[in-house]
Design a protein around this motif. Structure first.
Motif, PDB file in Angstrom:
ATOM      1  N   ASP A   1       6.016  -2.295 -14.862  1.00 20.62           N
ATOM      2  CA  ASP A   1       4.722  -1.604 -14.905  1.00 20.62           C
ATOM      3  C   ASP A   1       4.488  -0.881 -13.582  1.00 20.62           C
ATOM      4  N   GLU A   2       3.833   0.259 -13.646  1.00 20.97           N
ATOM      5  CA  GLU A   2       3.399   0.939 -12.417  1.00 20.97           C
ATOM      6  C   GLU A   2       1.896   0.724 -12.324  1.00 20.97           C
ATOM      7  N   VAL A   3       1.506  -0.089 -11.348  1.00 25.50           N
ATOM      8  CA  VAL A   3       0.092  -0.450 -11.219  1.00 25.50           C
ATOM      9  C   VAL A   3      -0.426   0.120  -9.912  1.00 25.50           C
ATOM     10  N   ARG A   4      -1.467   0.936 -10.008  1.00 24.64           N
ATOM     11  CA  ARG A   4      -2.013   1.584  -8.803  1.00 24.64           C
ATOM     12  C   ARG A   4      -3.524   1.396  -8.793  1.00 24.64           C
ATOM     13  N   TYR A   5      -4.000   0.809  -7.731  1.00 24.99           N
ATOM     14  CA  TYR A   5      -5.451   0.636  -7.527  1.00 24.99           C
ATOM     15  C   TYR A   5      -5.821   1.593  -6.402  1.00 24.99           C
TER      16      TYR A   5
ATOM     17  N   LEU B   1       0.842  -1.200   0.000  1.00 28.61           N
ATOM     18  CA  LEU B   1       0.000   0.000   0.000  1.00 28.61           C
ATOM     19  C   LEU B   1       0.869   1.239   0.000  1.00 28.61           C
ATOM     20  N   VAL B   2       0.453   2.258  -0.713  1.00 29.09           N
ATOM     21  CA  VAL B   2       1.037   3.581  -0.503  1.00 29.09           C
ATOM     22  C   VAL B   2      -0.050   4.399   0.198  1.00 29.09           C
ATOM     23  N   VAL B   3       0.336   5.028   1.305  1.00 27.35           N
ATOM     24  CA  VAL B   3      -0.619   5.795   2.120  1.00 27.35           C
ATOM     25  C   VAL B   3      -0.039   7.189   2.298  1.00 27.35           C
TER      26      VAL B   3
ATOM     27  N   GLY C   1      12.309  -3.258 -10.383  1.00 27.15           N
ATOM     28  CA  GLY C   1      11.857  -2.561 -11.597  1.00 27.15           C
ATOM     29  C   GLY C   1      11.092  -1.302 -11.307  1.00 27.15           C
ATOM     30  N   TRP C   2      10.933  -0.996 -10.004  1.00 21.91           N
ATOM     31  CA  TRP C   2      10.071   0.117  -9.672  1.00 21.91           C
ATOM     32  C   TRP C   2      10.822   1.434  -9.479  1.00 21.91           C
ATOM     33  N   ALA C   3      12.152   1.377  -9.502  1.00 25.91           N
ATOM     34  CA  ALA C   3      12.935   2.616  -9.330  1.00 25.91           C
ATOM     35  C   ALA C   3      12.530   3.612 -10.414  1.00 25.91           C
TER      36      ALA C   3
ATOM     37  N   PRO D   1       8.835  14.213 -14.209  1.00 23.81           N
ATOM     38  CA  PRO D   1       8.604  13.153 -15.203  1.00 23.81           C
ATOM     39  C   PRO D   1       9.603  12.014 -15.065  1.00 23.81           C
ATOM     40  N   HIS D   2       9.068  10.809 -15.051  1.00 22.62           N
ATOM     41  CA  HIS D   2       9.935   9.640 -14.883  1.00 22.62           C
ATOM     42  C   HIS D   2       9.299   8.408 -15.512  1.00 22.62           C
ATOM     43  N   THR D   3      10.106   7.374 -15.651  1.00 24.14           N
ATOM     44  CA  THR D   3       9.609   6.079 -16.120  1.00 24.14           C
ATOM     45  C   THR D   3      10.067   5.016 -15.123  1.00 24.14           C
ATOM     46  N   HIS D   4       9.537   3.821 -15.265  1.00 28.13           N
ATOM     47  CA  HIS D   4       9.982   2.679 -14.458  1.00 28.13           C
ATOM     48  C   HIS D   4      10.275   1.518 -15.414  1.00 28.13           C
ATOM     49  N   ALA D   5      11.157   0.647 -15.029  1.00 26.69           N
ATOM     50  CA  ALA D   5      11.462  -0.538 -15.860  1.00 26.69           C
ATOM     51  C   ALA D   5      10.393  -1.613 -15.687  1.00 26.69           C
TER      52      ALA D   5
ATOM     53  N   GLU E   1       6.250   7.579 -19.749  1.00 32.28           N
ATOM     54  CA  GLU E   1       6.653   8.743 -18.962  1.00 32.28           C
ATOM     55  C   GLU E   1       5.438   9.323 -18.241  1.00 32.28           C
ATOM     56  N   HIS E   2       5.610   9.568 -16.960  1.00 37.06           N
ATOM     57  CA  HIS E   2       4.482  10.072 -16.164  1.00 37.06           C
ATOM     58  C   HIS E   2       5.003  10.847 -14.960  1.00 37.06           C
ATOM     59  N   ARG E   3       4.074  11.469 -14.271  1.00 36.64           N
ATOM     60  CA  ARG E   3       4.380  12.094 -12.979  1.00 36.64           C
ATOM     61  C   ARG E   3       3.100  12.132 -12.181  1.00 36.64           C
ATOM     62  N   PHE E   4       3.208  12.430 -10.906  1.00 36.91           N
ATOM     63  CA  PHE E   4       2.059  12.318  -9.994  1.00 36.91           C
ATOM     64  C   PHE E   4       2.141  13.383  -8.905  1.00 36.91           C
ATOM     65  N   THR E   5       0.962  13.860  -8.486  1.00 36.82           N
ATOM     66  CA  THR E   5       0.906  14.665  -7.268  1.00 36.82           C
ATOM     67  C   THR E   5      -0.466  14.501  -6.631  1.00 36.82           C
TER      68      THR E   5
ATOM     69  N   ARG F   1       9.548  14.010  -5.549  1.00 38.80           N
ATOM     70  CA  ARG F   1      10.085  12.895  -6.358  1.00 38.80           C
ATOM     71  C   ARG F   1       9.041  12.441  -7.375  1.00 38.80           C
ATOM     72  N   PHE F   2       7.789  12.409  -6.919  1.00 41.88           N
ATOM     73  CA  PHE F   2       6.746  11.879  -7.791  1.00 41.88           C
ATOM     74  C   PHE F   2       6.386  12.845  -8.915  1.00 41.88           C
ATOM     75  N   ASP F   3       6.515  14.164  -8.666  1.00 47.93           N
ATOM     76  CA  ASP F   3       5.948  15.094  -9.660  1.00 47.93           C
ATOM     77  C   ASP F   3       6.946  15.503 -10.737  1.00 47.93           C
TER      78      ASP F   3
ATOM     79  N   ARG G   1      -4.602  13.553   0.172  1.00 47.50           N
ATOM     80  CA  ARG G   1      -4.528  12.183   0.704  1.00 47.50           C
ATOM     81  C   ARG G   1      -4.886  11.180  -0.371  1.00 47.50           C
ATOM     82  N   ILE G   2      -4.189  10.030  -0.273  1.00 46.17           N
ATOM     83  CA  ILE G   2      -4.502   8.940  -1.182  1.00 46.17           C
ATOM     84  C   ILE G   2      -4.059   7.639  -0.526  1.00 46.17           C
ATOM     85  N   LYS G   3      -4.804   6.571  -0.778  1.00 45.93           N
ATOM     86  CA  LYS G   3      -4.346   5.219  -0.419  1.00 45.93           C
ATOM     87  C   LYS G   3      -4.473   4.396  -1.699  1.00 45.93           C
TER      88      LYS G   3
HETATM   89  C1  LIG Z   1      -0.634   6.898  -6.455  1.00 45.11           C
HETATM   90  S1  LIG Z   1       0.708   6.170  -5.717  1.00 45.11           S
HETATM   91  C2  LIG Z   1       1.912   7.452  -5.477  1.00 45.11           C
HETATM   92  C3  LIG Z   1       2.630   7.777  -6.739  1.00 45.11           C
HETATM   93  C4  LIG Z   1       3.624   6.711  -7.185  1.00 45.11           C
HETATM   94  O1  LIG Z   1       3.810   5.701  -6.565  1.00 45.11           O
HETATM   95  C5  LIG Z   1       4.363   6.933  -8.446  1.00 45.11           C
HETATM   96  O2  LIG Z   1       5.292   6.085  -8.867  1.00 45.11           O
HETATM   97  C6  LIG Z   1       4.096   7.941  -9.202  1.00 45.11           C
HETATM   98  O3  LIG Z   1       4.735   7.989 -10.423  1.00 45.11           O
END
Ligand SMILES: CSCCC(=O)/C(O)=C/O
Ligand SMILES: [Fe+2]
Ligand code: NI
Length: 168
Positions: A90-94, A64-66, A151-153, A84-88, A129-133, A80-82, A139-141
């Motif tokens: 898949d980035e799967v978020r439910y 979980l990410v909380v 592979g998630w770096a 632009p980056h990629t991962h080696a 390529e993506h980013r997040f905030t 760090r999240f916002d 708040r998010i879970k």
């Molecule tokens: C929605 S989970 C937090 C963001 C995250 O894990 C990620 O890799 C954003 O790119």
């Protein structure tokens, strides 16, 4: 092209999966913070509902990410999240509670910004390529699924971008 079409063209899967109504789950998700035992209970309650994705894509780790306003180091994590980056992998978020903002970028650097909230299931293929905030809700879970934790770096693309926010 709509944001949905743009995101789909990148190969991002965005499904609606109603959060399970397992007894006790809503109360846990309503908490700001979750201790290790509570996080394990949430993973236990939700994990079975994504067994199809795990079988299809070989995800066999989940956690979980909380994030909430009192999360230690929240601003540093968002910085760090916002970017632009990629991962080696898949980035799967439910998304189980709260909400967030994803920016998805194509090879030319065009970006579409979308809001995700409880019940949204996203699979961002390796290399997209993506980013997040967070939104103003702060708040998010989210359940994170991965095949290989290495592979998630995040690999930062150094693409110049402005602040990540929903368009007015
Ligand atoms: C929605 S989970 C937090 C963001 C995250 O894990 C990620 O890799 C954003 O790119
Ligand atoms: Fe990411
Ligand atoms: Ni494996």
């Amino acid at each position: 092209m709509s944001d949905l079409e743009f995101v789909a063209d990148l190969g991002v899967q965005w499904l609606r999966r109603p959060v399970p109504t397992t007894p006790g789950l809503a109360a846990l998700l309503a908490q700001d913070a979750l201790n290790a035992e509570e996080q394990a209970a949430v993973v236990q309650a939700v994990g079975a509902s994504v067994a199809d994705a795990c079988a299809t894509h070989g995800y066999h780790s989940m956690d979980l990410v909380v994030l909430h306003p009192a999360t230690p180091g929240l601003e540093a994590a968002l910085q760090r999240f916002d970017q632009p980056h990629t991962h080696a992998d898949d980035e799967v978020r439910y998304i189980l509670e709260g909400e967030g903002i994803f920016g998805f970028l194509d090879a030319q650097g065009e970006e579409r910004v979308v809001c995700v909230r409880a019940g949204d299931y996203l699979r961002v293929p390796a290399g997209v390529e993506h980013r997040f905030t967070l939104t103003a809700v702060r708040r998010i879970k989210a359940l994170r699924l991965f095949a290989d934790t290495a592979g998630w770096a995040a690999h930062y693309t150094q693409r110049p971008v402005g602040p990540l926010a929903m368009k007015a």
